[in-house]
Scaffold this motif. Structure first.
Motif, PDB file in Angstrom:
ATOM      1  N   ASP A 191       5.802   7.220  -0.185  1.00 42.93           N
ATOM      2  CA  ASP A 191       6.528   6.086  -0.772  1.00 42.93           C
ATOM      3  C   ASP A 191       8.027   6.345  -0.830  1.00 42.93           C
ATOM      4  OD1 ASP A 191       6.185   8.071  -2.709  1.00 42.93           O
ATOM      5  OD2 ASP A 191       6.351   6.651  -4.355  1.00 42.93           O
ATOM      6  N   VAL A 192       8.441   7.539  -1.254  1.00 36.24           N
ATOM      7  CA  VAL A 192       9.870   7.818  -1.373  1.00 36.24           C
ATOM      8  C   VAL A 192      10.516   7.975   0.007  1.00 36.24           C
ATOM      9  CG1 VAL A 192       9.801   8.753  -3.706  1.00 36.24           C
ATOM     10  CG2 VAL A 192       9.329  10.264  -1.773  1.00 36.24           C
ATOM     11  N   MET A 232      13.426   9.663  -5.337  1.00 39.72           N
ATOM     12  CA  MET A 232      12.672  10.571  -6.210  1.00 39.72           C
ATOM     13  C   MET A 232      13.159  10.461  -7.657  1.00 39.72           C
ATOM     14  SD  MET A 232      12.047  13.928  -3.843  1.00 39.72           S
ATOM     15  CE  MET A 232      10.865  13.855  -2.484  1.00 39.72           C
ATOM     16  N   ALA A 233      14.439  10.200  -7.852  1.00 36.10           N
ATOM     17  CA  ALA A 233      14.939   9.960  -9.211  1.00 36.10           C
ATOM     18  C   ALA A 233      14.302   8.707  -9.801  1.00 36.10           C
ATOM     19  CB  ALA A 233      16.454   9.821  -9.192  1.00 36.10           C
ATOM     20  N   GLY A 277      13.992   5.505   4.072  1.00 32.70           N
ATOM     21  CA  GLY A 277      14.087   4.902   5.386  1.00 32.70           C
ATOM     22  C   GLY A 277      14.580   3.463   5.329  1.00 32.70           C
ATOM     23  N   LEU A 278      14.158   2.711   4.303  1.00 34.18           N
ATOM     24  CA  LEU A 278      14.592   1.323   4.163  1.00 34.18           C
ATOM     25  C   LEU A 278      16.092   1.231   3.885  1.00 34.18           C
ATOM     26  CD1 LEU A 278      11.600  -0.129   2.104  1.00 34.18           C
ATOM     27  CD2 LEU A 278      12.221  -0.692   4.459  1.00 34.18           C
ATOM     28  N   TYR A 279      16.607   2.163   3.085  1.00 31.75           N
ATOM     29  CA  TYR A 279      18.054   2.186   2.850  1.00 31.75           C
ATOM     30  C   TYR A 279      18.805   2.522   4.141  1.00 31.75           C
ATOM     31  CZ  TYR A 279      17.615   1.796  -2.207  1.00 31.75           C
ATOM     32  OH  TYR A 279      17.368   1.338  -3.478  1.00 31.75           O
ATOM     33  N   GLY A 302       0.763  -1.242   0.000  1.00 31.50           N
ATOM     34  CA  GLY A 302       0.000   0.000   0.000  1.00 31.50           C
ATOM     35  C   GLY A 302       0.790   1.286   0.000  1.00 31.50           C
ATOM     36  N   LEU A 303       1.889   1.358   0.757  1.00 32.09           N
ATOM     37  CA  LEU A 303       2.606   2.618   0.889  1.00 32.09           C
ATOM     38  C   LEU A 303       3.175   3.120  -0.437  1.00 32.09           C
ATOM     39  CD1 LEU A 303       4.543   2.222   4.271  1.00 32.09           C
ATOM     40  CD2 LEU A 303       2.425   3.459   3.824  1.00 32.09           C
ATOM     41  N   LYS A 304       3.532   2.187  -1.339  1.00 34.27           N
ATOM     42  CA  LYS A 304       4.123   2.612  -2.607  1.00 34.27           C
ATOM     43  C   LYS A 304       3.105   3.299  -3.518  1.00 34.27           C
ATOM     44  CE  LYS A 304       3.649  -1.893  -4.867  1.00 34.27           C
ATOM     45  NZ  LYS A 304       4.415  -3.010  -5.451  1.00 34.27           N
TER      46      LYS A 304
END
Length: 487
Positions: free
Chosen positions: A330-331, A370-371, A336-338, A322-324
Motif C-alpha cells: 500500500d505505501v 509510512m508516516a 508511486g502515485l505521487y 484492495g491494495l490499501k
C-alpha cells in the motif's frame, strides 16, 4: 385528466388521535441509501460478485437488494441516523403511539435497524420476491393495518402515492419542490429538514485542499527552469486541472467504499458522505462526470499524458479496492502515485525527467506514506484498539514502520547528495556546491515530520500537514533561496 385526491381510510379519526406512525428508512430514518451502500461495500469486499449484477437486475430490484444484502454486512450502529426524527419518535413512543418501520430496503437491514433502535412495533420491508416501494408498500400497509388510518414519515417523490392515503404527511429531508407538492396534495404534519449542503461541503468531499498535491506536475518545469515558457506552463496547467478532477473522482470513490470504516474513525466519521451531510447517490453520480471532464481536458495534451492519467486512475482504483489493505504494498503504491504526478508533468510538457528526480521523489513519498500509516495506527490504538480499519497493519507494526519510514526519508538526502556530485548538476547551475546547503534543510524537515508523527500530532495526511505547517513552509523558502543562489 383524473387527479387522485387525499383520502384517509377512516375520515372520522380525529387528528389528535394517536394513529400508527409509519416511518420510511432510506433518506428518512437514516441520512443514507442502504442499497447504494451495500453495492459499494460488495464492490469493495467482493468485487468478483459484481459480474452477477446484470442477472440480479434482470430478476428485479427485490432480487438485487436481497443478493447485495446477503453479501454486505453494514455497520448498523454507525449509520448516520436522523437524530431529530429519532428524538421525535421516542417521544411519540413514550406517549403510547404505535410505530411501524416500512421500507423498500431489504428485510435484513430493516430488522437490524429496528432491533438497534428498539422503537418499532412492526417492520415491513422488501424480501427476495417483493420490492416494498410505492403502491406495493401502500398495499402492504393497508393489509397490515386492516384499512385503518395512519400517518406517514418519508422523504421522496415515490412516497407521494402513500402520503395521499395517509392522515398526515410527515416530511423528512424533503426538498422545496416536493414540499410544495405535498402542501397541495396532503395534510402536512411535522417536518424535519435536512442540513443544507453548500459549496463548502462539496469542497470537502472533492478534497479541493488535496489538489495542492498535484502541484508536483510543475516540478519538471522548475527542475528544467522552463517557467518562463508560457506555452509549456499552459500545458502544465491543463494537466493540473485534469489530474485534480480525476483525483477528486477517486476521493469520492474512496469515501463511498470506505463508509463503514470511516464511521468508526474518530475524525473520518465527519466526512460529508459518512456523516450523511451529502446524499451518497449524488457522490455516485459525480464520479463519472469528473472522470469524463478529466479525460476530455487530457485530449488537448500529448498522448503520453493521457496514458499516464489512465495509469494513475487504474492504479488508484486498484488501491481503493484492495491494495490499501496489503501491508507495505500500500505505501509503495502511494509513493508511486505521487511520483506519477511528476511523470505526468513531464509527459504534458515534453520535458525529459531526470533519474535523480524520480529517485528523490520515491524516497521522500515512501517516507511520508509510512508516516501516514503510523498516524492511523496511533489514532486507532488510542481510540478503539489494535488496528486501523481496512488496513493490513496492527499496533505491533509501529516500530518497524517507524524505522522503514525514517530510513526512506534519509535515503532521499543521500540521493540529493549524489545528485549534487553528478555531472548533470552543471547543466543547470553555475554554483552547484551551494546546493549542499539543501541537504541539512531536507534532513531537518524529514526529522520534523517523523517527530510530529510519533508524538501523535500528525494530520491524517502528511502532505496536508506540510502545507499548513510553519516549519515546513520555512524549509521550502530556504530551499528556494538556496536553489536561487546556486544559479
Amino acid at each position: 385528466m383524473n387527479m387522485q385526491v387525499n383520502t384517509v381510510a377512516d375520515p372520522a379519526v380525529d387528528e389528535t388521535d394517536p394513529v400508527p406512525l409509519v416511518v420510511d428508512l432510506d433518506g428518512t430514518l437514516v441520512n443514507s441509501d442502504l442499497l447504494i451502500e451495500s453495492a459499494f461495500m460488495v464492490a469493495h469486499r467482493s468485487p468478483h460478485s459484481l459480474v452477477k449484477l446484470p442477472n440480479w437486475l434482470r430478476s428485479g430490484k427485490a432480487t438485487l437488494k436481497a443478493e447485495l444484502a446477503r453479501r454486505a454486512d453494514l455497520g448498523i450502529a454507525d449509520l448516520p441516523y436522523n437524530e431529530a426524527l429519532i428524538t421525535f419518535l421516542r417521544a411519540e413512543k413514550a406517549n403510547g403511539r404505535t410505530l411501524i418501520l416500512a421500507t423498500a430496503s431489504n428485510e435484513k437491514y430493516a430488522h437490524q435497524v429496528a432491533e438497534h433502535l428498539g422503537l418499532f412495533d412492526a417492520v415491513l420491508a422488501s424480501d427476495a420476491r417483493t420490492n416494498l416501494s410505492g403502491q406495493t408498500k401502500l398495499d402492504a400497509l393497508r393489509a397490515h393495518l386492516d384499512g385503518g388510518a395512519f400517518d406517514y414519515a418519508a422523504d421522496d417523490d415515490v412516497d407521494r402515492v402513500i402520503w395521499r392515503h395517509a392522515r398526515k404527511a410527515v416530511l423528512v429531508n424533503a426538498d422545496a419542490k416536493l414540499t410544495a407538492h405535498m402542501r397541495d396534495e396532503s395534510n402536512l404534519g411535522d417536518t424535519f429538514e435536512r442540513e443544507h449542503a453548500d459549496w463548502r461541503t462539496w469542497a470537502r468531499a472533492l478534497r479541493i485542499y488535496q489538489w495542492a498535491k498535484n502541484g508536483l506536475i510543475f516540478v519538471p518545469l522548475l527542475a528544467a527552469h522552463e517557467l518562463a515558457d508560457v506555452g509549456t506552463v499552459a500545458m502544465a496547467l491543463l494537466a493540473f486541472i485534469a489530474y485534480s478532477l480525476l483525483a477528486s473522482s477517486v476521493y469520492l470513490l474512496n469515501d463511498l467504499v470506505d463508509l463503514g470504516d470511516d464511521r468508526q474513525h474518530p475524525r473520518k466519521r465527519e466526512r460529508p458522505f459518512a456523516s450523511g451531510r451529502l446524499p451518497i447517490l449524488h457522490g455516485a453520480l459525480a464520479i463519472p462526470v469528473l472522470i469524463l471532464a478529466a479525460f476530455v481536458i487530457a485530449l488537448f495534451l500529448p498522448p503520453l499524458f493521457w496514458l499516464v492519467l489512465a495509469t494513475y486512475y487504474v492504479l488508484t482504483l486498484a488501491y481503493s479496492l484492495g491494495l490499501k489493505q496489503l501491508a507495505l504494498l500500500d505505501v509503495l503504491t502511494l509513493a508511486g502515485l505521487y511520483t506519477l504526478r511528476i511523470i505526468a508533468g513531464g509527459a504534458a510538457t515534453g520535458i525529459e525527467l531526470s533519474f535523480w528526480l524520480l529517485a528523490l521523489s520515491m524516497s521522500i513519498f515512501l517516507s511520508l506514506a509510512m508516516a501516514k500509516r503510523c498516524t492511523e495506527l496511533l489514532v486507532m490504538k488510542e481510540h478503539s484498539g489494535d488496528a486501523p480499519l481496512g488496513r493490513g497493519y496492527v499496533a505491533s507494526d509501529l516500530p518497524p514502520l517507524r524505522s522503514l519510514g525514517t530510513a526512506a526519508g534519509y535515503t532521499s538526502v543521500v540521493v540529493l547528495a549524489l545528485y549534487i556530485n553528478s555531472p548533470d548538476i552543471t547543466d543547470h547551475y553555475s554554483h552547484p556546491a551551494r546546493i549542499w546547503l539543501l541537504c541539512p534543510v531536507v534532513l531537518y524537515w524529514i526529522s520534523r515530520i517523523w517527530l510530529t508523527t510519533l508524538r501523535g500530532q500528525m494530520h491524517d495526511d502528511p502532505i496536508v500537514f506540510a502545507a499548513r505547517d510553519t516549519g515546513s513552509r520555512v524549509c521550502v523558502l530556504l530551499g528556494a533561496l538556496i536553489m536561487f543562489l546556486a544559479l
